[in-house]
Write an enzyme that holds these catalytic residues in place. Structure first.
Site, short mmCIF file in Angstrom:
data_model
loop_
_atom_site.label_atom_id
_atom_site.label_comp_id
_atom_site.label_asym_id
_atom_site.label_seq_id
_atom_site.Cartn_x
_atom_site.Cartn_y
_atom_site.Cartn_z
N ASP A 1 8.75 -23.83 -31.46
CA ASP A 1 8.66 -24.79 -32.57
C ASP A 1 7.22 -24.97 -33.05
O ASP A 1 6.96 -25.19 -34.23
CB ASP A 1 9.31 -26.13 -32.22
CG ASP A 1 8.64 -26.86 -31.07
OD1 ASP A 1 7.55 -26.46 -30.64
OD2 ASP A 1 9.22 -27.84 -30.58
N GLY A 2 6.26 -24.84 -32.13
CA GLY A 2 4.85 -24.89 -32.54
C GLY A 2 4.48 -23.71 -33.40
O GLY A 2 3.76 -23.85 -34.42
N ARG B 1 3.39 -23.73 -37.60
CA ARG B 1 2.23 -23.07 -38.21
C ARG B 1 2.65 -21.97 -39.17
O ARG B 1 2.04 -21.80 -40.23
CB ARG B 1 1.33 -22.50 -37.10
CG ARG B 1 0.70 -23.58 -36.22
CD ARG B 1 -0.28 -22.97 -35.22
NE ARG B 1 0.41 -22.14 -34.24
CZ ARG B 1 0.93 -22.60 -33.10
NH1 ARG B 1 0.85 -23.89 -32.81
NH2 ARG B 1 1.53 -21.78 -32.25
N SER C 1 3.88 -31.49 -38.70
CA SER C 1 4.09 -32.90 -39.02
C SER C 1 3.81 -33.77 -37.80
O SER C 1 3.98 -33.34 -36.66
CB SER C 1 5.53 -33.15 -39.50
OG SER C 1 6.46 -32.90 -38.45
N ASP D 1 8.11 -33.50 -30.12
CA ASP D 1 7.84 -32.45 -29.16
C ASP D 1 7.37 -33.03 -27.83
O ASP D 1 7.90 -32.70 -26.76
CB ASP D 1 6.77 -31.51 -29.74
CG ASP D 1 6.76 -30.16 -29.06
OD1 ASP D 1 7.83 -29.65 -28.75
OD2 ASP D 1 5.65 -29.63 -28.85
N ASP E 1 9.37 -33.27 -24.17
CA ASP E 1 8.78 -32.68 -22.97
C ASP E 1 8.70 -33.70 -21.84
O ASP E 1 9.11 -33.43 -20.71
CB ASP E 1 7.35 -32.18 -23.26
CG ASP E 1 7.34 -30.95 -24.15
OD1 ASP E 1 8.39 -30.29 -24.24
OD2 ASP E 1 6.29 -30.67 -24.74
#
Length: 231
Positions: free
Chosen positions: A61-62, A66, A72, A79, A83
Site C-alpha cells: 500500500d505504501g 507513491r 494521504s 496503516d 499494524d
C-alpha cells in the site's frame, strides 16, 4: 487582460480519498486480520498465512500510494493503526500460551507507547512524517528510519518471530517461553530456524522502540519547557 489558461489542480472529494487504492488495500488488511484472528486456534497455518500476507500488504500500500500519487494522512494513520492492532492481538495471544505472559504484554506496551509518542512528537515539531528523524543524534535510530531495507528486515524479523512462536505452541496450554526457545534451537526444524534467524532483527527493533520512546518523550518535555518560557 489575458486570461489565465492554467488549470487549477482539482481538489479531491472526501469519498475519493477514502477510495484511494492504498486505502482500499488497508481496508482489505483489516478484514483479512479479523478473519485470521477468528480462526487462529482452529487453523494455525491459515492464520499465519493470512497474517503474513496482511503484513506484506503494508509495503504494497505504501508503494501504491507513491505510484498513483495517493499519499494521504488518513492512509498513513490507517496503516499504522492496523499494524499496531494486529501485532498487539498476536502478542496478547502469545501472552496466554506462554509463561511469563508479562514478557509479551510488556512488548505490546513498548510497541504502542513508542509509536504513539513518536506520532505525537512529530505533530509538535510540525513534521509531515513520523519517519523524519534526520535531526536525531542517535545513529541507530537514523539508520532504522533512513534505510528502507534495514527497517523492513527488522519489521519482518519481528513478525516472523511472533508467528513462529505461535506455531511452536502446539496447543492452548501454557508453556515456559525459555523452554520452547531452547528446544527450538536444538530441534532444527524450519520453524525453529526462523526463530533463530529472526531474533537479531527483533532485538534491534525493540532497541529502536526504546530509543524512539525516549527521543519522543524528550520532544514533549522540551515543548512544555519552551511553552512556559514564552511571555
Amino acid at each position: 487582460m489575458a486570461k489565465n489558461n492554467k488549470s487549477r489542480p482539482i481538489k479531491p472529494s472526501k469519498l475519493s480519498v477514502y477510495l484511494y487504492i492504498p486505502n482500499i488495500i488497508g481496508y482489505t488488511r483489516v478484514l483479512m486480520n479479523c478473519y485470521a484472528f477468528a480462526i487462529c486456534f482452529s487453523n494455525k497455518w491459515l492464520f499465519c498465512a493470512l497474517y503474513f500476507i496482511s503484513f506484506v500488504c503494508d509495503g504494497i500500500d505504501g508503494w501504491a500510494a507513491r505510484k498513483f500519487n495517493q499519499v494521504s494522512t488518513f492512509g498513513a494513520v490507517l496503516d499504522m493503526v492496523t499494524d499496531r492492532i494486529s501485532t498487539a492481538c498476536l502478542l496478547v495471544i502469545l501472552s496466554q500460551v506462554y509463561r511469563p505472559g508479562m514478557v509479551f504484554l510488556s512488548l505490546l506496551a513498548l510497541d504502542i507507547g513508542s509509536h504513539w509518542l513518536q506520532m505525537y512528537s512529530t505533530f509538535l515539531l510540525g513534521k509531515a512524517s513520523h519517519k523524519d528523524v534526520k535531526d536525531s543524534t542517535n545513529w541507530l535510530f537514523k539508520a532504522y528510519y533512513g534505510n528502507r531495507m534495514f527497517m523492513a528486515y527488522c519489521c519482518v524479523a519481528c513478525e516472523v518471530l511472533y508467528i513462529s512462536l505461535f506455531l511452536l505452541a502446539q496447543n492452548e496450554t501454557e508453556k515456559k517461553l525459555m523452554d520452547v526457545l531452547k528446544a527450538s534451537i536444538t530441534e532444527g526444524s524450519l520453524v525453529s530456524v526462523l526463530v533463530v534467524l529472526s531474533l537479531f532483527g527483533w532485538a534491534i527493533k525493540q532497541l529502536v522502540n526504546i530509543i524512539q520512546m525516549k527521543t519522543a518523550s524528550d520532544v514533549c518535555v522540551l515543548h512544555d519547557i519552551n511553552k512556559k518560557e514564552r511571555p
